[in-house]
Design an enzyme around this catalytic site. Structure first.
Site, short mmCIF file in Angstrom:
data_model
loop_
_atom_site.label_atom_id
_atom_site.label_comp_id
_atom_site.label_asym_id
_atom_site.label_seq_id
_atom_site.Cartn_x
_atom_site.Cartn_y
_atom_site.Cartn_z
N HIS A 1 -5.24 33.86 -1.81
CA HIS A 1 -6.35 33.81 -2.77
C HIS A 1 -5.79 33.71 -4.17
O HIS A 1 -4.78 34.33 -4.52
CB HIS A 1 -7.30 35.00 -2.59
CG HIS A 1 -6.86 36.32 -3.12
ND1 HIS A 1 -7.06 36.72 -4.43
CD2 HIS A 1 -6.24 37.37 -2.52
CE1 HIS A 1 -6.60 37.94 -4.60
NE2 HIS A 1 -6.09 38.36 -3.46
N ASP B 1 -1.49 40.52 -7.52
CA ASP B 1 -2.67 40.36 -6.66
C ASP B 1 -3.62 39.33 -7.26
O ASP B 1 -4.50 39.67 -8.02
CB ASP B 1 -3.37 41.70 -6.52
CG ASP B 1 -4.56 41.65 -5.58
OD1 ASP B 1 -4.66 40.69 -4.79
OD2 ASP B 1 -5.40 42.58 -5.64
N GLU C 1 -12.00 35.90 -3.38
CA GLU C 1 -11.54 36.86 -2.36
C GLU C 1 -11.87 38.28 -2.78
O GLU C 1 -12.25 39.12 -1.95
CB GLU C 1 -10.03 36.71 -2.15
CG GLU C 1 -9.45 37.55 -1.00
CD GLU C 1 -9.00 38.95 -1.43
OE1 GLU C 1 -8.62 39.74 -0.54
OE2 GLU C 1 -9.02 39.27 -2.65
N GLU C 2 -11.72 38.55 -4.07
CA GLU C 2 -11.92 39.91 -4.57
C GLU C 2 -13.38 40.36 -4.46
O GLU C 2 -13.68 41.54 -4.60
CB GLU C 2 -11.46 40.01 -6.03
CG GLU C 2 -9.98 39.73 -6.25
CD GLU C 2 -9.07 40.82 -5.70
OE1 GLU C 2 -9.57 41.76 -5.06
OE2 GLU C 2 -7.85 40.72 -5.91
N ASP D 1 -0.84 37.72 0.62
CA ASP D 1 -1.65 38.43 -0.38
C ASP D 1 -0.84 39.62 -0.88
O ASP D 1 -0.69 40.61 -0.16
CB ASP D 1 -2.96 38.88 0.25
CG ASP D 1 -3.95 39.43 -0.77
OD1 ASP D 1 -3.56 39.59 -1.94
OD2 ASP D 1 -5.10 39.70 -0.39
N HIS E 1 -5.29 46.11 -9.16
CA HIS E 1 -6.63 45.89 -9.72
C HIS E 1 -6.77 46.46 -11.13
O HIS E 1 -7.85 46.92 -11.52
CB HIS E 1 -7.69 46.49 -8.80
CG HIS E 1 -7.97 45.64 -7.59
ND1 HIS E 1 -8.98 45.92 -6.68
CD2 HIS E 1 -7.36 44.51 -7.12
CE1 HIS E 1 -8.98 45.00 -5.72
NE2 HIS E 1 -8.00 44.14 -5.96
#
Length: 436
Positions: free
Chosen positions: A123, A135, A169-170, A198, A285
């Protein structure tokens, strides 16, 4: 990282695993073996340059590359331009989510059997709170550089190669679900394997391998064995990344992962280095997931592992999938008490068990230094897997390799677990044997 110094170790291990995946068999090869296909080295410098470019895109577009934001579209355009210049056939797939247009990018390398497709994906979107360089810039950049290496080498594998970069994706695997759900059943059946990447550059890394498809799993494990790096089965993000939509429609899947916000145990730090008691990625994140949030060694190793898998899995005819025998019933392990067992009945296997029998062990326990874990063959032979090591670390979630070639394969195999000290408790969560 150059491959020349490690090729002999990797190729030797590969001969036991890859079988019909590999290319031509040398004249002096042992019967029934095949030589591994050697990919070019994937330059970590090039991968890091892609990450720097993605960082610049985020910085110039509000600090992120999230779905529906200008940074995401700029990221897709950046990757697409690289692939178009390299000779790929690219397709930009649009979808709508939360009122915003999202994009998947699909890139096909010309040639190869269109009825046997090896697909790799990552992603490309970040969360809105940061640039998303680990990420998942890390996976996206690594497969981009691998795709460019395919072009530079003018690689012509037996199977067809396809790459995908997923949007949103998130927000719940939105882009990859859209791709799979809109892929006709006849096209789904042509994908012989999907490889997902990922987060492969976590700053406090682990080396985790998906255990969904035995052949793909073993290909990655063989690569890391050749480097002398132990792996563990990936569980932290199981079903939470873009392999899940493929797996849900019956496509074989596999992949790599270096960890997110779970804490690295003492046992993991002992075998991989890094810092116990800290998250694999403390910037998960967050706004600090920048180019400073990357472990170069992990990124390099995983990028090379991606190329190794793509070159080998696409270079021959896929062998029959391994036969898996699994018991997922929980079995309580009494504190400082008698041994307990979980059993599987193996049938339909001709002759003896292999010299590299894969034994998957998942034990939930608060102090694995109390535990003795053995594999018991049908004739009662004992193979020790774990003998009170790991100290205060919790849980055993690992695949062991056992030379069981002296054992008849068919019969009842047992995982025996005994807690030999007081206070801590747990249970056997699952026990699995995989036969090639």
């Amino acid at each position: 990282m150059k491959l020349s110094a490690r090729l002999s170790a990797i190729a030797g291990a590969s001969a036991l695993v890859l079988g019909a995946f590999a290319g031509a068999v040398p004249a002096n090869a042992a019967p029934g073996t095949a030589a591994a296909v050697t990919p070019p080295d994937i330059s970590v410098t090039n991968v890091k340059q892609h990450l720097a470019d993605l960082q610049t895109i985020a910085t110039n577009n509000g600090g992120n590359r999230a779905h529906g934001r200008t940074g995401y579209k700029a990221s897709i355009d950046f990757v697409k331009a690289k692939l178009d210049a390299a000779g790929y056939t690219t397709t930009l797939q649009q979808f709508t989510y939360n009122g915003s247009t999202g994009y998947n990018l699909i890139a096909d390398w010309p040639g190869g059997d269109p009825n046997q497709v090896v697909m790799s994906g990552s992603h490309l979107d970040s969360v809105s709170s940061g640039p998303g360089i680990n990420d998942n810039g890390s996976g996206s950049a690594a497969i981009l550089e691998t795709a460019l290496a395919v072009s530079r080498a003018q690689f012509q594998p037996t199977k067809h190669l396809r790459f995908g970069w997923w949007g949103a994706e998130e927000l719940g695997l939105v882009g990859s679900k859209y791709y799979v759900n809109n892929l006709p059943a006849t096209e789904r059946s042509k994908i012989s394997g999907y490889l997902n990447f990922d987060m492969i550059g976590s700053p406090n890394p682990g080396y985790f391998v998906y255990d969904d498809d035995p052949t793909i799993e073993q290909t990655f494990k063989t690569y890391f064995t050749g480097l002398g790096i132990p792996t563990e089965i990936e569980t932290e993000g199981d079903g939470r990344s873009d392999h899940a939509p493929f797996k849900n429609v019956g496509i074989p899947v596999g992949g790599l992962f270096t960890g997110a916000d779970y804490t690295k145990t003492a046992a993991q730090a002992q075998k991989w280095g890094g810092t116990a008691g800290q998250a694999f990625d403390r910037c998960y994140h967050s706004s600090c997931d920048t180019t400073a949030n990357i472990n170069d060694t992990a990124l390099d190793r995983n990028a090379d592992a991606i190329a190794y898998a793509i070159w080998n899995l696409s270079s021959g005819t896929t062998p029959p999938p391994g036969k898996v025998f699994e018991n997922t019933a929980d079995v309580s392990v009494p504190d400082n008490g008698a041994a307990v067992t979980s059993s599987v009945t193996v049938s339909g296997i001709t002759g003896n068990a292999p010299s590299s029998l894969s034994v998957g062990v998942n034990i939930v326990h608060t102090y694995i230094g109390d535990l003795v874990v053995d594999l018991i063959a049908p004739d009662g032979s004992v193979y020790n897997l774990h003998n009170r090591s790991g100290g205060s670390a919790d849980n055993i979630n690992q695949t062991y390799t056992v030379n069981a070639s002296s054992e008849v394969a068919n019969g009842v195999w047992k995982l025996r677990v005994q807690d030999k000290a007081a206070i801590d408790t747990g249970y056997i969560n699952s026990f699995k044997l995989t036969f090639p």
